[in-house]
Design an enzyme around this catalytic site. Structure first.
Site, PDB file in Angstrom:
ATOM      1  N   CYS A  44      14.815 -43.706  31.893  1.00 28.98           N
ATOM      2  CA  CYS A  44      13.767 -44.300  32.736  1.00 28.98           C
ATOM      3  C   CYS A  44      12.823 -43.316  33.423  1.00 28.98           C
ATOM      4  CB  CYS A  44      14.375 -45.243  33.766  1.00 28.98           C
ATOM      5  SG  CYS A  44      16.050 -44.854  34.248  1.00 28.98           S
ATOM      6  N   HIS A 107      10.829 -44.605  40.759  1.00 31.75           N
ATOM      7  CA  HIS A 107      11.745 -43.710  40.027  1.00 31.75           C
ATOM      8  C   HIS A 107      11.186 -42.323  39.702  1.00 31.75           C
ATOM      9  CE1 HIS A 107      15.658 -44.139  37.549  1.00 31.75           C
ATOM     10  NE2 HIS A 107      15.891 -44.128  38.845  1.00 31.75           N
TER      11      HIS A 107
END
Length: 489
Positions: A44, A107
């Site tokens: 990710c 993130h």
């Protein structure tokens, strides 16, 4: 629209047997399907960094040098984040007056200097990390949910996720935030960039009450159904507001479906393995482009494309030239999307795992210079990135180098990467002679960024995010004791 761990095979239009994505299938029927679309990394954080910078993770610093060919991301204890030297897409779009919002998972680092509003976004509703938890706050804090630059609460506390039932209203909140942003910008006649990064298909999987138990595929399918519904709502909203002909929409995922904790995970269709690997299942993503009046409905382009192309393409659509002081890895897809060219452009797709170039695709062929699924140590504890898909000599449990004699597959005939070409054939020699110059040129010109994912420290976790005082949600963290992060895969 960037999904989290959603696989290529999760869409009805790509053959998912339950046919539970009517809105995404309609989006493809009204727009363009790109079956050869890739992410920049099988994990990710690096793939999100690549999307927003238009550069491979090895260039933008979203990798580790603590061990060879390791996947690394941004857990709570990470010290680093997106480098100040990088220029993000919303910073570029500001030049033409665009207002930018991220909804969902960021993130790219959770310490204050790394958050979205410090990196070009004007608004944010969502969280800096994965929705792992619940945690005991004396050892590890629950992840904060932010509205702009201040926290509103934490996952599992003010923002409930019931791990037993799988119920959570987060996707519904993300949908409402997206619709509200679009409405406000439309009313103000303001150009906007919405980065809609819902994370419901990442474990622990969740969905709101009206979708729970509705899918043939279990809880994961429930989450996909809600995301599909949300996509349908957003597209319908653009049409209601009469701005659909002036709004380019792209749907994809950050990496392949996670297969390490089967059974109720996503599907990577006919492709080998999944998340964490540089086989097709780890990096080939569902991709749909939608723009009524510009992209011809029901079209399919087999152009090799990747997530970094979205950076370059967005700038082209906004009439902005990319900075000329750095290398970009994206290609402008507007000629492909607007069907001005039907001939496919010959361009390589690079498959990186950490600091190592593992494989390269050119045309229908893919050459593996290194193979590795996951370590014997992990495998023996029951973690398997390729469950039920062992290909001898390919899905190896130690890192195997093949740089002198790459393993080559023809992905048209063999999308599952199960039958390597014989090195004795003319086909093998021809392919290698075509791919090798691309690899040599890439390696020769590569200037790696300073690795941002090497250092960890319990003291930097989400103990006291901005806004915690107002809510009485500040926690006291431990003393700073940095260490070199350990990345097992």
């Amino acid at each position: 629209m960037l999904m989290d761990d959603m696989g290529w095979g999760d869409l009805g239009v790509f053959g998912q047997p339950s046919k539970e994505t009517p809105n995404l299938d309609a989006m493809a029927a009204q727009g363009m399907l790109l079956p050869n679309f890739y992410t920049a990394n099988p994990l990710c954080s690096p793939s999100r960094a690549a999307l927003l910078t238009g550069r491979l993770p090895v260039r933008n610093g979203f990798y580790t040098t603590n061990a060879h060919a390791r996947n690394a991301y941004t857990p709570q204890e990470i010290v680093g984040g997106i480098s100040k030297d990088e220029i993000l897409l919303p910073q570029m779009l500001k030049k033409k007056g665009y207002v930018s919002k991220i909804v969902g998972k960021w993130h790219l680092g959770h310490r204050p200097q790394y958050l979205p509003l410090e990196n070009g976004f004007d608004e944010w509703f969502g969280a800096p990390n994965c929705h792992f938890g619940p945690y005991n706050s004396s050892i590890r804090p629950n992840i904060p949910v932010y509205n702009n630059s201040e926290m509103l609460g934490r996952y599992y506390e003010e923002f409930k996720i019931d791990k037993e039932t799988g119920e959570s209203n987060l996707t519904e909140m993300y949908l409402m935030e997206g619709l509200d942003f679009i409405l406000r910008q439309s009313k103000a006649q303001q150009p906007f960039f919405l980065y809609w990064a819902a994370d419901a298909t990442h474990a622990p999987v969740y969905a709101s009450k009206r979708f729970l138990g509705k899918s043939q595929r279990g809880r994961y399918g429930d989450a996909v159904m809600e995301l599909d519904y949300s996509v349908g709502q957003i597209l319908a909203w653009l049409q209601t507001l009469g701005i659909e002909n002036n709004t380019f929409v792209f749907f994809t995922s950050d990496n392949g479906a996670a297969l390490m904790s089967a059974p109720n995970e996503g599907s990577n269709g006919p492709f080998l393995c999944g998340k964490e690997t540089t086989f097709e299942g780890g990096m080939r993503e569902p991709a749909i482009a939608w723009w009524p009046g510009h992209i011809k409905g029901g079209t399919v382009s087999f152009q090799l494309a990747n997530v970094m192309d979205l950076f370059t393409t967005s700038l082209a659509l906004a009439g902005i030239s990319p900075p000329d002081d750095r290398t970009f890895d994206g290609m402008d897809l507007t000629p492909v999307l607007l069907s001005q060219i039907h001939q496919l452009q010959d361009r390589p797709i690079f498959f990186y795992r950490g600091n190592e170039l593992m494989a390269v695709r050119l045309g229908q062929y893919k050459a593996h210079y290194w193979t590795w699924s996951n370590s014997w140590k992990e495998f023996r504890t029951g973690i398997n990135f390729c469950p039920g898909q062992d290909v001898p000599g390919v899905t190896t449990h130690e890192q195997k180098e093949h740089t002198m004699q790459p393993i080559i597959f023809h992905l048209g005939r063999d999308p599952g990467e199960k039958f390597p070409l014989s090195v004795l054939t003319k086909e093998y020699q021809d392919v290698l002679s075509r791919i090798s110059p691309f690899v040599e040129q890439h390696k020769k010109s590569l200037v790696p960024g300073i690795p941002q994912l090497n250092m960890c420290d319990m003291a930097v976790m989400n103990w006291a995010p901005a806004g915690c005082e107002k809510l009485g949600k500040c926690l006291k963290g431990p003393e700073s004791k940095p260490w070199k992060c350990d990345w097992p895969h």
